[in-house]
Design an enzyme around this catalytic site. Structure first.
Site, PDB file in Angstrom:
ATOM      1  N   HIS A 170     -14.847  -8.654   2.059  1.00 30.75           N
ATOM      2  CA  HIS A 170     -15.755  -7.541   2.351  1.00 30.75           C
ATOM      3  C   HIS A 170     -16.814  -7.440   1.259  1.00 30.75           C
ATOM      4  CE1 HIS A 170     -13.475  -4.974   5.509  1.00 30.75           C
ATOM      5  NE2 HIS A 170     -13.441  -6.267   5.785  1.00 30.75           N
ATOM      6  N   TYR A 187     -15.413   0.134  -7.567  1.00 31.19           N
ATOM      7  CA  TYR A 187     -14.653  -0.216  -6.358  1.00 31.19           C
ATOM      8  C   TYR A 187     -14.173  -1.670  -6.412  1.00 31.19           C
ATOM      9  CZ  TYR A 187     -13.100   0.140  -1.535  1.00 31.19           C
ATOM     10  OH  TYR A 187     -12.317   0.175  -0.404  1.00 31.19           O
ATOM     11  N   TYR A 246     -15.516   5.267   4.897  1.00 28.02           N
ATOM     12  CA  TYR A 246     -14.983   6.469   4.253  1.00 28.02           C
ATOM     13  C   TYR A 246     -15.816   7.638   4.770  1.00 28.02           C
ATOM     14  CZ  TYR A 246     -12.458   3.535   0.865  1.00 28.02           C
ATOM     15  OH  TYR A 246     -11.602   2.640   0.262  1.00 28.02           O
ATOM     16  N   LYS A 302      -7.245   2.045  -5.475  1.00 27.86           N
ATOM     17  CA  LYS A 302      -6.974   1.573  -6.835  1.00 27.86           C
ATOM     18  C   LYS A 302      -5.488   1.416  -7.181  1.00 27.86           C
ATOM     19  CE  LYS A 302     -10.940   0.743  -8.139  1.00 27.86           C
ATOM     20  NZ  LYS A 302     -10.910  -0.366  -7.199  1.00 27.86           N
ATOM     21  N   PRO A 341      -5.272   7.634  -2.988  1.00 24.39           N
ATOM     22  CA  PRO A 341      -5.674   6.326  -2.465  1.00 24.39           C
ATOM     23  C   PRO A 341      -7.160   6.169  -2.149  1.00 24.39           C
ATOM     24  CG  PRO A 341      -4.449   7.566  -0.808  1.00 24.39           C
ATOM     25  CD  PRO A 341      -4.396   8.367  -2.060  1.00 24.39           C
TER      26      PRO A 341
HETATM   27  P1  RFL Z   1       6.271   0.197  -5.856  1.00 23.89           P
HETATM   28  O1  RFL Z   1       5.531  -0.506  -4.762  1.00 23.89           O
HETATM   29  O2  RFL Z   1       6.631   1.611  -5.639  1.00 23.89           O
HETATM   30  O3  RFL Z   1       7.566  -0.661  -6.146  1.00 23.89           O
HETATM   31  C1  RFL Z   1       8.600  -0.178  -6.964  1.00 23.89           C
HETATM   32  C2  RFL Z   1       9.883  -0.824  -6.527  1.00 23.89           C
HETATM   33  O4  RFL Z   1      10.919  -0.371  -7.378  1.00 23.89           O
HETATM   34  C3  RFL Z   1      12.074  -0.063  -6.604  1.00 23.89           C
HETATM   35  N1  RFL Z   1      12.866   0.925  -7.356  1.00 23.89           N
HETATM   36  C4  RFL Z   1      13.975   0.596  -8.047  1.00 23.89           C
HETATM   37  N2  RFL Z   1      14.612  -0.558  -8.206  1.00 23.89           N
HETATM   38  C5  RFL Z   1      15.731  -0.568  -8.980  1.00 23.89           C
HETATM   39  N3  RFL Z   1      16.218   0.550  -9.562  1.00 23.89           N
HETATM   40  C6  RFL Z   1      15.625   1.731  -9.429  1.00 23.89           C
HETATM   41  N4  RFL Z   1      16.109   2.819 -10.009  1.00 23.89           N
HETATM   42  C7  RFL Z   1      14.447   1.800  -8.633  1.00 23.89           C
HETATM   43  N5  RFL Z   1      13.591   2.775  -8.283  1.00 23.89           N
HETATM   44  C8  RFL Z   1      12.659   2.241  -7.521  1.00 23.89           C
HETATM   45  C9  RFL Z   1      11.493   0.464  -5.295  1.00 23.89           C
HETATM   46  O5  RFL Z   1      12.427   0.359  -4.230  1.00 23.89           O
HETATM   47  C10 RFL Z   1      10.279  -0.439  -5.113  1.00 23.89           C
HETATM   48  O6  RFL Z   1      10.583  -1.588  -4.365  1.00 23.89           O
HETATM   49  O7  RFL Z   1       5.468   0.134  -7.233  1.00 23.89           O
HETATM   50  P2  RFL Z   1       4.525  -1.045  -7.840  1.00 23.89           P
HETATM   51  O8  RFL Z   1       5.188  -2.372  -7.725  1.00 23.89           O
HETATM   52  O9  RFL Z   1       4.065  -0.552  -9.157  1.00 23.89           O
HETATM   53  O10 RFL Z   1       3.285  -1.132  -6.836  1.00 23.89           O
HETATM   54  C11 RFL Z   1       2.363  -0.097  -6.776  1.00 23.89           C
HETATM   55  C12 RFL Z   1       1.815   0.017  -5.365  1.00 23.89           C
HETATM   56  O11 RFL Z   1       2.873  -0.036  -4.412  1.00 23.89           O
HETATM   57  C13 RFL Z   1       1.072   1.337  -5.195  1.00 23.89           C
HETATM   58  O12 RFL Z   1       0.193   1.564  -6.284  1.00 23.89           O
HETATM   59  C14 RFL Z   1       0.224   1.418  -3.949  1.00 23.89           C
HETATM   60  O13 RFL Z   1       0.887   1.044  -2.783  1.00 23.89           O
HETATM   61  C15 RFL Z   1      -0.243   2.865  -3.846  1.00 23.89           C
HETATM   62  N6  RFL Z   1      -0.555   3.211  -2.501  1.00 23.89           N
HETATM   63  C16 RFL Z   1      -1.740   2.780  -2.026  1.00 23.89           C
HETATM   64  N7  RFL Z   1      -2.579   2.101  -2.854  1.00 23.89           N
HETATM   65  C17 RFL Z   1      -3.745   1.656  -2.400  1.00 23.89           C
HETATM   66  O14 RFL Z   1      -4.480   1.025  -3.174  1.00 23.89           O
HETATM   67  N8  RFL Z   1      -4.103   1.894  -1.086  1.00 23.89           N
HETATM   68  C18 RFL Z   1      -3.268   2.570  -0.207  1.00 23.89           C
HETATM   69  O15 RFL Z   1      -3.575   2.740   0.956  1.00 23.89           O
HETATM   70  C19 RFL Z   1      -2.046   3.054  -0.667  1.00 23.89           C
HETATM   71  N9  RFL Z   1      -1.181   3.714   0.140  1.00 23.89           N
HETATM   72  C20 RFL Z   1       0.347   3.948  -1.700  1.00 23.89           C
HETATM   73  C21 RFL Z   1       0.017   4.177  -0.353  1.00 23.89           C
HETATM   74  C22 RFL Z   1       1.566   4.423  -2.213  1.00 23.89           C
HETATM   75  C23 RFL Z   1       2.448   5.164  -1.437  1.00 23.89           C
HETATM   76  N10 RFL Z   1       3.658   5.686  -2.060  1.00 23.89           N
HETATM   77  C24 RFL Z   1       4.026   5.285  -3.388  1.00 23.89           C
HETATM   78  C25 RFL Z   1       4.495   6.655  -1.537  1.00 23.89           C
HETATM   79  C26 RFL Z   1       0.901   4.869   0.450  1.00 23.89           C
HETATM   80  C27 RFL Z   1       2.117   5.373  -0.070  1.00 23.89           C
HETATM   81  C28 RFL Z   1       3.024   6.103   0.898  1.00 23.89           C
HETATM   82  C1  PHB Z   2      -5.785   0.875   3.597  1.00 19.81           C
HETATM   83  O1  PHB Z   2      -6.275  -0.016   4.299  1.00 19.81           O
HETATM   84  O2  PHB Z   2      -4.616   1.240   3.721  1.00 19.81           O
HETATM   85  C2  PHB Z   2      -6.648   1.546   2.590  1.00 19.81           C
HETATM   86  C3  PHB Z   2      -7.890   1.022   2.295  1.00 19.81           C
HETATM   87  C4  PHB Z   2      -8.701   1.648   1.372  1.00 19.81           C
HETATM   88  C5  PHB Z   2      -8.254   2.787   0.752  1.00 19.81           C
HETATM   89  C6  PHB Z   2      -7.012   3.301   1.024  1.00 19.81           C
HETATM   90  C7  PHB Z   2      -6.196   2.684   1.946  1.00 19.81           C
HETATM   91  O3  PHB Z   2      -9.069   3.410  -0.138  1.00 19.81           O
END
Ligand code: RFL
Ligand code: PHB
Length: 389
Positions: free
Chosen positions: A72, A384, A200, A296, A292
């Protein structure tokens, strides 16, 4: 059992760190609380910065990503019926890619399995011991059996609800937090994306985002109340609400269909300092959360992994502790900039319950400045696509 680095958490941070270290001959064991299938069923981020893309390449796990991702060159912002494009490529010569966190995590698990590196799933009661001494160890329960792994270092990659952060004593740790008064209701649907770039949308009914995973998989979000329940949002309600929040021309071409996933995520900004305590290092969501809006979360987790990986390689290859000693400072400097961008874009695009008419005018003026001012656009584009490591 003994290993060099125990990684707590088999999410994207832990897996990427493990794969990079493996390529340098550094042995790791990953402890994951859930099953692999559970981790892979979580639908999360979709946009990857170049820094993360390059790390996937360095880790030797980019083959499918390079083949299947969408590049993109910019992103769109709309306010009521107006829409404009921020062209990253034209403004700063960079871009981002669309490749879901689920796919990236899948690739990393496959790679880890292929090299035979150890991952223990469904661990319970993980405890990090003696992290402030020279010989740390981790205890846990696996299949009803108490186990212990001795190690040189512990990487706390266990997300916001993990145990790593709270292992750092309250007297050392300081948390900074802002909870936003709304959430995002997201759906995934097997329909073609409405536009070739993300949109957005700021509207008087609240924020909306049109995103995607591939040519027949779309991801859409609408701002919702924190009290809303997923089960009270039918697919039809969702599509109707989304259409009201995007420009008419977009609403008219939106292809709707049944949702294959629907969830609500609260929005919060959170940072815990420091990110290192003795031989324990926090990475990713374990140390910080962003709303989100700026895409980032995953990308900031990746920059932590980058700094920690470099520090550990320096330690093992050159017996040099400079990287380790400055890990927290370096990681936090970048984290706070990502926090600021995510907070600013959230403020710019959402409706807040207590917004006055003056506040709305200010928001509108700021969006218009982003629309018409190239300097403002450049700032947005630089943040971004991701600030340099
Ligand atoms: P994760 O992905 O939460 O992975 C952590 C892992 O640790 C495990 N865990 C344990 N394992 C052993 N012992 C314990 N006591 C433990 N406690 C937990 C968990 O099961 C898991 O597998 O963290 P990591 O690796 O730092 O990655 C970060 C990303 O996942 C996160 O920053 C993003 O996904 C945030 N986020 C989003 N970011 C975006 O850039 N765009 C998004 O659209 C977006 N949507 C989201 C999201 C985070 C969400 N969370 C945390 C609820 C949507 C959601 C719902
Ligand atoms: C997504 O595709 O899930 C997404 C993309 C951009 C964002 C947040 C979520 O800023």
């Amino acid at each position: 059992m003994r290993t060099q680095v125990v990684i707590i958490g088999g999410g994207p941070s832990g897996l990427l760190l493990g794969q990079l270290l493996h390529r340098k001959g550094i042995e790791t064991v990953i402890l994951e609380r859930k099953t692999r299938d559970y981790v892979l069923a979580r639908i999360r981020a979709g946009i990857l910065e170049t820094g993360l893309v390059n790390m996937m390449r360095e880790a030797g796990v980019s083959e499918r990503m390079d083949r299947e991702c969408f590049v993109h060159h910019g992103t769109c912002i709309s306010y009521e019926n107006e829409m404009f494009d921020i062209d990253f490529h034209k403004l700063i010569g960079q871009n981002v890619i669309v490749y879901g966190q689920t796919e990236l995590t899948h690739d990393l698990y496959d790679a880890r399995e292929a090299v035979g590196a150890k991952t223990i799933f469904e661990v319970e009661d993980v405890k990090i011991c003696d992290a402030d001494r020279d010989a740390p160890y981790v205890t846990f329960n696996s299949g009803g059996v108490e186990q212990r792994i001795d190690c040189d270092f512990v990487a706390g990659c266990d997300g916001f609800h993990g145990v790593s952060r709270t292992t750092i004593p309250d007297t050392v740790r300081k948390d900074f937090e802002k909870v936003f008064p709304f959430g995002w209701l997201g759906i995934l649907s097997e329909t073609p994306p409405v536009h070739d770039e993300l949109i957005y949308a700021n509207s008087n009914r609240g924020f909306a985002l049109c995103s995607m995973r591939n040519e027949n998989l779309s991801r859409y979000y609408v701002q919702c109340a924190l009290t809303d329940k997923v089960e009270n949002w039918s697919d039809e309600d969702f599509w109707d609400e989304l259409k009201r929040r995007v420009p008419e021309a977009i609403a008219d071409k939106l292809v709707t269909g049944p949702s294959i996933e629907k969830s609500i995520a609260p929005l919060r900004s959170f940072v815990s300092e420091p990110m290192r305590w003795g031989r324990l290092f926090l990475c990713g969501d374990a140390a910080h959360i962003v709303p989100p809006t700026g895409a980032k979360g995953l990308n900031t987790a990746a920059s932590d992994v980058h700094y920690l990986y470099e520090a550990l390689v320096q330690f093992y290859q050159d017996n040099e502790t400079n990287g380790i000693d400055h890990y927290s400072q370096k990681a936090l400097a970048r984290v706070w900039k990502a926090e600021r961008f995510s907070w600013a874009t959230t403020n710019l695009l959402h409706r807040f319950p207590d917004q006055s008419e003056f506040d709305l005018k200010m928001q509108r003026a700021e969006i218009e400045s982003l629309h018409y001012n190239e300097v403002a656009q450049k700032w947005f584009a630089q943040n971004y696509v991701g600030l340099p490591y």
